[in-house]
Design an enzyme around this catalytic site. Sequence first.
Site, mmCIF file in Angstrom:
data_model
loop_
_atom_site.group_PDB
_atom_site.id
_atom_site.type_symbol
_atom_site.label_atom_id
_atom_site.label_comp_id
_atom_site.label_asym_id
_atom_site.label_seq_id
_atom_site.Cartn_x
_atom_site.Cartn_y
_atom_site.Cartn_z
ATOM 1 N N HIS A 146 -6.471 -9.712 2.109
ATOM 2 C CA HIS A 146 -7.458 -8.761 2.628
ATOM 3 C C HIS A 146 -8.324 -8.316 1.458
ATOM 4 O O HIS A 146 -7.966 -8.529 0.293
ATOM 5 C CB HIS A 146 -6.765 -7.525 3.235
ATOM 6 C CG HIS A 146 -6.039 -6.709 2.205
ATOM 7 N ND1 HIS A 146 -4.814 -7.070 1.681
ATOM 8 C CD2 HIS A 146 -6.388 -5.566 1.546
ATOM 9 C CE1 HIS A 146 -4.437 -6.207 0.765
ATOM 10 N NE2 HIS A 146 -5.381 -5.277 0.655
ATOM 11 N N ASP A 186 -10.344 -4.619 0.091
ATOM 12 C CA ASP A 186 -10.321 -3.178 0.366
ATOM 13 C C ASP A 186 -11.747 -2.758 0.743
ATOM 14 O O ASP A 186 -12.708 -3.351 0.272
ATOM 15 C CB ASP A 186 -9.829 -2.404 -0.865
ATOM 16 C CG ASP A 186 -8.378 -2.750 -1.222
ATOM 17 O OD1 ASP A 186 -7.678 -3.326 -0.372
ATOM 18 O OD2 ASP A 186 -7.964 -2.441 -2.356
ATOM 19 N N HIS A 208 -7.103 -10.206 -1.922
ATOM 20 C CA HIS A 208 -5.859 -10.140 -2.677
ATOM 21 C C HIS A 208 -4.712 -10.039 -1.675
ATOM 22 O O HIS A 208 -4.939 -9.768 -0.495
ATOM 23 C CB HIS A 208 -5.878 -8.968 -3.665
ATOM 24 C CG HIS A 208 -6.255 -7.652 -3.067
ATOM 25 N ND1 HIS A 208 -7.560 -7.319 -2.740
ATOM 26 C CD2 HIS A 208 -5.515 -6.577 -2.719
ATOM 27 C CE1 HIS A 208 -7.596 -6.103 -2.229
ATOM 28 N NE2 HIS A 208 -6.358 -5.630 -2.181
ATOM 29 N N ARG A 230 9.787 -3.982 -4.658
ATOM 30 C CA ARG A 230 8.590 -3.830 -5.497
ATOM 31 C C ARG A 230 7.826 -2.600 -5.026
ATOM 32 O O ARG A 230 7.673 -2.376 -3.824
ATOM 33 C CB ARG A 230 7.718 -5.085 -5.367
ATOM 34 C CG ARG A 230 6.427 -4.963 -6.105
ATOM 35 C CD ARG A 230 5.717 -6.311 -6.232
ATOM 36 N NE ARG A 230 4.452 -6.048 -6.851
ATOM 37 C CZ ARG A 230 3.325 -5.866 -6.182
ATOM 38 N NH1 ARG A 230 3.292 -5.986 -4.875
ATOM 39 N NH2 ARG A 230 2.214 -5.578 -6.830
HETATM 40 O O1 LIG Z 1 0.848 -3.573 -3.590
HETATM 41 C C1 LIG Z 1 0.024 -4.401 -3.972
HETATM 42 O O2 LIG Z 1 0.196 -5.131 -4.937
HETATM 43 C C2 LIG Z 1 -1.276 -4.542 -3.212
HETATM 44 C C3 LIG Z 1 -1.560 -3.400 -2.314
HETATM 45 C C4 LIG Z 1 -2.875 -3.508 -1.609
HETATM 46 O O3 LIG Z 1 -3.609 -4.442 -1.748
HETATM 47 C C5 LIG Z 1 -3.285 -2.439 -0.689
HETATM 48 O O4 LIG Z 1 -2.474 -1.511 -0.431
HETATM 49 O O5 LIG Z 1 -4.449 -2.505 -0.201
HETATM 50 FE FE LIG Z 2 -5.638 -3.968 -1.079
#
Ligand SMILES: O=C(O)CCC(=O)C(=O)O
Ligand SMILES: [Fe+2]
Length: 348
Positions: free
Chosen positions: A222, A224, A278, A288
């Site tokens: 996705h 942001d 990403h 994680r």
């Molecule tokens: O936790 C991650 O590494 C990515 C999180 C992410 O892309 C998001 O929360 O929009």
């Molecule tokens: Fe993100």
Amino acid sequence: MTLPPERIIQNSGLLQTRGLVTHMPNEMDLALPSHNMFSASSHTLPTIDLHSAHLGEQVVSACRDWGFFQVHNHGIPPELLNRLRAHAHCFFELPLQQKERVAACKSNNFYGYGVSKARTYFPNDWMEAFDMEWTPISRVRRHVQQVGLAHARYEDFCGAVEDYASKTEKLAVRLTEQVALGLGLDATAFSRHFEESTTSTVRMNYYPPHPNPSRTLGISPHSDFNIFTILLHDTVPGLQVLKDGKWITVKPSPDTLVINVGDTFQAWCNGRIKSVMHRALVNATEPRLTVVHFFGPHPDTMIVPPAALVDNDNPLRYRSFAYKEMVEQIMHIRGKSVFESPLTSFLL
Ligand SMILES: O=C(O)CCC(=O)C(=O)O
Ligand SMILES: [Fe+2]
């Protein structure tokens, strides 16, 4: 305290809600490079020392070529980062029923705790998240209160989030000023719009271990939709960034912060910088954790590129829009199984 993987999975409720579903491949992943698990790559994200000279040029080139970069010498004390991570870990290790006291579905389905369905467009992502509204006035206390932590722990949790997010908010504003300078604009070309109010969310993401990690994703591909996102990791890798058609794994470095450009900022800069796809992987043994600050403008802010960024070589790419239209667009596309960039609907 870190619980054994089975307890972490049990406390996430993920097995009950979806089982060990086979997440891959989905349509999105068919269109993208294969699920290259922690592939060794010679690429690393640009790293910027915020004490260095020519910051504007460095920030713009990272935002243009990668849409992502890491920063160090950001001025946020390592003890605060550790305190915040410790609170987040403890929160996710709570029994499911306790986390569900602040379930997102009890509010408007956006703020609060839940698995990824409402947030990431993809119902099968192997993750839990706790979203806290950060602005216009911090609502963190209102969210955290519902969890029912002991008083001292509650105070320290809220204090850590507030202290951290007020610092990352300043950092985000400062970075927009560096982008403005790097693009040859007045430093406040964007930041003057943040003076009265902004809209930000602080989200804690937690990815429990998965017995068969190559068959699932923590968070699906996705982009942001905001201005800048600031991400704090712990030591476990998982974040991947799409660069030149390849997934690049970001090596976590606990004292650095990872920054990425959001769709709205791409449009505001008339496409001179980019918001990139990403995703996050999971692993079989360790949970994680990331803490993410999504920084955005007030909903009424009009996103109109500065005139200096529009010329014959760079014609206007997107129609002007109020930030709230972007948020509406996100609500509209959320829940679809394939990620669709919200910017498509603003293209001229
Ligand atoms: O936790 C991650 O590494 C990515 C999180 C992410 O892309 C998001 O929360 O929009
Ligand atoms: Fe993100």
